[in-house]
Design an enzyme around this catalytic site. Structure first.
Site, PDB file in Angstrom:
ATOM      1  N   HIS A 156       0.788  -1.231   0.000  1.00  0.00           N
ATOM      2  CA  HIS A 156       0.000   0.000   0.000  1.00  0.00           C
ATOM      3  C   HIS A 156       0.818   1.277   0.000  1.00  0.00           C
ATOM      4  O   HIS A 156       0.330   2.333   0.343  1.00  0.00           O
ATOM      5  CB  HIS A 156      -0.944   0.011   1.192  1.00  0.00           C
ATOM      6  CG  HIS A 156      -0.233   0.146   2.491  1.00  0.00           C
ATOM      7  ND1 HIS A 156       0.210   1.345   2.956  1.00  0.00           N
ATOM      8  CD2 HIS A 156       0.126  -0.771   3.391  1.00  0.00           C
ATOM      9  CE1 HIS A 156       0.809   1.160   4.107  1.00  0.00           C
ATOM     10  NE2 HIS A 156       0.770  -0.112   4.395  1.00  0.00           N
ATOM     11  N   GLY A 157       2.055   1.216  -0.413  1.00  0.00           N
ATOM     12  CA  GLY A 157       2.834   2.446  -0.411  1.00  0.00           C
ATOM     13  C   GLY A 157       3.672   2.581  -1.657  1.00  0.00           C
ATOM     14  O   GLY A 157       3.772   1.663  -2.466  1.00  0.00           O
TER      15      GLY A 157
ATOM     16  N   GLY B  77       6.811   2.899  -1.697  1.00  0.00           N
ATOM     17  CA  GLY B  77       8.122   2.283  -1.538  1.00  0.00           C
ATOM     18  C   GLY B  77       9.200   3.323  -1.305  1.00  0.00           C
ATOM     19  O   GLY B  77       8.928   4.508  -1.170  1.00  0.00           O
TER      20      GLY B  77
END
Length: 117
Positions: A89-90, A92
């Site tokens: 969900h990011g 990175g």
């Protein structure tokens, strides 16, 4: 802690509310999981930088001014099993945390660390 904090802030408004999104990106949960043709069994699933893909909508946060997205993961059981019932969900990182801290030491201007104005 997050639940207590959000409940406290919202309850101070005197308004009724319903929590519709409550996820963590680092957690350990007990899941029933099937490996191949074996019988399903309980396992402990560790999510690091991932959110549950089988518990409704979740936010994929943007970084440094990028948009964030509210998404509803696919409910296809085979895809859920393949992904470990998880969704990254990011955005990175370009560098490891240590490398980023080391690179930041050469900058003295604190405004360089501000992501919004």
């Amino acid at each position: 802690n997050a639940e207590y904090g959000s409940d406290t802030v919202v309850s101070d408004t005197g308004k009724d509310y319903e929590r519709i999104l409550d996820i963590w990106h680092n957690c350990v949960v007990k899941k029933k999981f099937q490996f191949g043709n074996d019988e399903p069994k309980d396992i402990w699933l560790h999510r690091k930088g991932a959110a549950p893909a089988d518990e409704g909508p979740l936010v994929i946060p943007g970084s440094r001014g990028a948009f964030s997205y509210l998404v509803l993961p696919n409910d296809d059981q085979k895809l859920l099993e393949t992904s470990g019932y998880s969704l990254a969900h990011g955005a990175g990182r370009k560098w490891t945390r240590g490398k980023a801290l080391e690179a930041g030491k050469k900058y003295k201007n604190l405004s360089l660390f501000t992501t919004t104005e």
